[in-house]
Design a protein around this motif. Structure first.
Motif: not given
Length: 645
Positions: A99-103, A105-107, A109-115, A139-144
């Protein structure tokens, strides 16, 4: 297309719902769950007859009350497109389309992805949330461990009714614990949101305790989610306590939450609690009324014969004209009124039914009669019988059964009932013969045959139709003794002196039989049975056998107790051959009179012993009894009559 998929696509859009009660509801769909329970806002409700309209800010509809749904065509097209977009497509890497590719979303930025993640989690799009978390971590190396927002989104996404679960939330909490993360009050609110859809009382209790330790105040939505979860967990008392706490704290209880709680309590047969909640809701003047809730409470309460809830809804909604219940529901209310003995409520049900030109049947009048009898209002109860007669719906014995039970309870009541019948006749009202018959029956039951005959003499004046076979059967019952009326297979001792029936009673019975012939009233099996019982106590048995033969020629059988009484009388007259013949006929007809057969054997045995003890003619007597025993054995079959001889 599946209904749930269509409803999910229709959220935020107009929708029309028709309920099984006939009401229609137009509004904008706010939410739906797996049970197709709907929450609508900006609602307009139309009554089943189309005459009444109600505007509501919000309403809650139980899925099992929905008859059909209608949504705009564009919503259906949008639902089809969404379902096609979610079809799994094979790819070389993962085996399915993401779904991330359909929409695209992969391109981002990280802040927008969090939104996007926050918005998607709130909407409960579980699959997209999982893909976004995977994208952020890989991909963005975010740590849980450094970003509790990821766990929060994964937890909140489980509020999806189809793909979420409480078990997955528990797994995520355990993972957070291993990462050294404590759930915030915001995450706890998300957990309560999930538990409103997927109840788990253990997890809910743990979350509430955790919030108490944090000294965190629950927002209004969290309180509502707790109540919903408790209701779905059937923790009704705790849910009601929570509602009380919300009111005490000044937290608004939304109309849909009141409605849901009332629905759930009714479904659980907790009608007392549902009534208490309905009264609380009704006391809040700022809340708009929901007709379907009132109708549901009335239906549930009346089917359970819950008088208080039925009366409350009827007075609040039906009497003022806000609610027009269906005829079947009115019948349930009528039953409830009859059981409670509320003639005012029963009469008002007749008013509602009469306004819609309902064709009344016996059952309607019978319940109304029962209602007035419960208040000892015999006059009105008998007047209803007159109304039935005037409506060409003649009452019968079944209609007057409860009236009979009421009259026989006191010796003065039949005479009071007769006075009512006479006053109806004087007023020119029709008097049904069934009403006179029930007075006769009550007097006979009270052993007042003379009084019953006096009533019979007035019957020709009161009733234009004259007496019926039920009239004569009631009087003939008074001419027979209690012992002979027994249905049990227990004949009395042959040596008992029970010639206590006076000749006057047989003369009365013969008079009644002559009356039936003169008035062309056809007898039935009960008539013959009672004539046989009367004649059994006469000096000779010829009338008994005549009525018995005539009864058999018409294809009717006496009752087992009457068969036994005939055998007993014949044996007393030493007519053992005919006694055995009657007993054999009873057995051929499929009646088991084993005790009567044993009794006859004992009589024969005692008679033989007396003959053997006689000094003169003992041998001849024994020989004669031997022939008699053989004849009885032949009639009854191969029974070992010599067993006791």
């Amino acid at each position: 297309m599946l209904p749930l998929g269509l409803l999910t696509a229709a959220q935020g859009n107009p929708i029309l719902v028709e309920l099984k009660s006939g009401e229609t509801i137009n509004g904008h769909l706010v939410n739906c769950d797996t049970y197709m329970n709907l929450t609508l806002k900006e609602v307009v409700t139309t009554s089943a007859d189309g005459k009444h309209f109600f505007r509501l800010s919000e309403t809650y509809i139980r899925g099992n009350n929905i008859k059909f749904l209608r949504v705009p065509d564009e919503t259906i097209d949008r639902a089809k497109d969404q379902q096609q977009n979610e079809i799994i497509q094979p790819t070389a890497k993962s085996g399915r389309r993401r779904l991330v590719e359909d929409q695209n979303l992969r391109d981002k930025d990280t802040l927008a992805l969090y939104g996007v993640l926050r918005r998607t989690a709130t909407l409960g799009v579980t699959k997209l949330v999982e893909e976004l978390v995977e994208l952020l971590i890989k991909d963005r190396r975010e740590k849980p461990s450094e970003s509790p927002e990821l766990y929060h989104a994964l937890i909140e996404a489980n509020a999806n009714h189809e793909h979420g679960s409480a078990g997955r939330v528990v797994t995520l909490l355990e993972e957070m614990q291993r990462e050294g993360l404590e759930p915030s009050d915001r995450t706890c609110d998300a957990i309560l949101k999930v538990l409103a859809v997927h109840p788990d009382y253990v997890l809910r209790a743990a979350v509430l305790e955790h919030l108490r330790v944090l000294w965190a105040d629950l927002p209004a939505d969290a309180h509502r989610n707790v109540v919903v979860g408790m209701l779905r967990d059937r923790q009704y008392e705790m849910a009601l306590d929570r509602l009380d706490s919300m009111q005490s704290a000044g937290i608004r209880v939304e109309p849909w939450l009141w409605d849901m709680a009332i629905y759930v309590l009714c479904e659980a047969d907790e009608i007392d609690e549902a009534l208490a909640l309905l009264k609380k809701r009704d006391a809040l003047a700022e809340l708009s009324y929901e007709p379907s809730v009132w109708a549901y409470v009335l239906d549930t309460a009346s089917r359970a014969f819950h008088y208080n809830a039925t009366l409350y809804v009827w007075r609040k909604r039906v009497e003022p004209g806000y609610l027009n219940p269906a005829s079947g529901l009115c019948l349930n209310v009528l039953c409830t009124a009859a059981r409670a003995g509320d003639p005012v409520l029963a009469t008002d049900v007749f008013r509602v039914l009469g306004n819609r030109a309902t064709v009344f049947e016996h059952q309607h009048y019978e319940m109304l009669i029962d209602t007035y009898l419960a208040t000892d209002d015999v006059k009105t109860a008998i007047s209803i019988l007159s109304v039935m007669e005037g409506a060409k719906m003649a009452p019968d014995a079944a209609t007057t059964r409860n009236l009979f039970k009421h009259l026989r309870a006191d010796a003065s009541r039949p005479h009071a009932a007769l006075a009512v019948l006479q006053s109806l006749h004087e007023a020119g009202k029709p008097v049904p013969v069934a009403a006179v018959n029930v007075v006769l029956e009550a007097l006979v039951h009270l052993m007042d045959l003379a009084g019953a005959l006096d009533v019979y003499k007035t019957l020709h004046t009161l009733c234009a139709r004259g007496p019926t076979v039920a009239t004569f059967n009631a009087l003939l019952r008074g001419c027979s003794s209690d012992a002979s009326e027994a249905d049990a297979d227990e004949p009395l001792d042959a040596d008992a002196a029970d010639h206590d029936l006076s000749s006057d009673k047989k003369a009365t019975a013969m008079f009644l039989a002559a009356e039936m012939r003169a008035l062309a009233v056809a007898p039935d099996a009960v008539t013959y049975d009672r004539l046989i019982l009367v004649c059994l106590r006469a000096p000779d048995c010829e009338d008994t056998l005549r009525y018995y033969a005539e009864m058999r020629s018409r294809g009717w059988l006496p009752r087992p107790g009457t068969f036994a009484a005939v055998v007993k009388r014949l044996a007393r007259d030493a007519d053992f051959e005919r006694a055995a013949e009657v007993l054999a006929q009873a057995r051929d007809a499929g009646l088991e009179l084993a005790r009567t057969e044993r009794w006859l054997e004992q009589v024969l045995w005692r008679r033989r012993r007396r003959d053997e003890a006689a000094e003169a003619g003992a041998g001849a007597g024994a020989e004669g009894e031997g022939r008699l025993a053989g004849f009885v054995r032949e009639r009854l079959g191969a029974r070992a009559l010599g067993r006791g001889m």
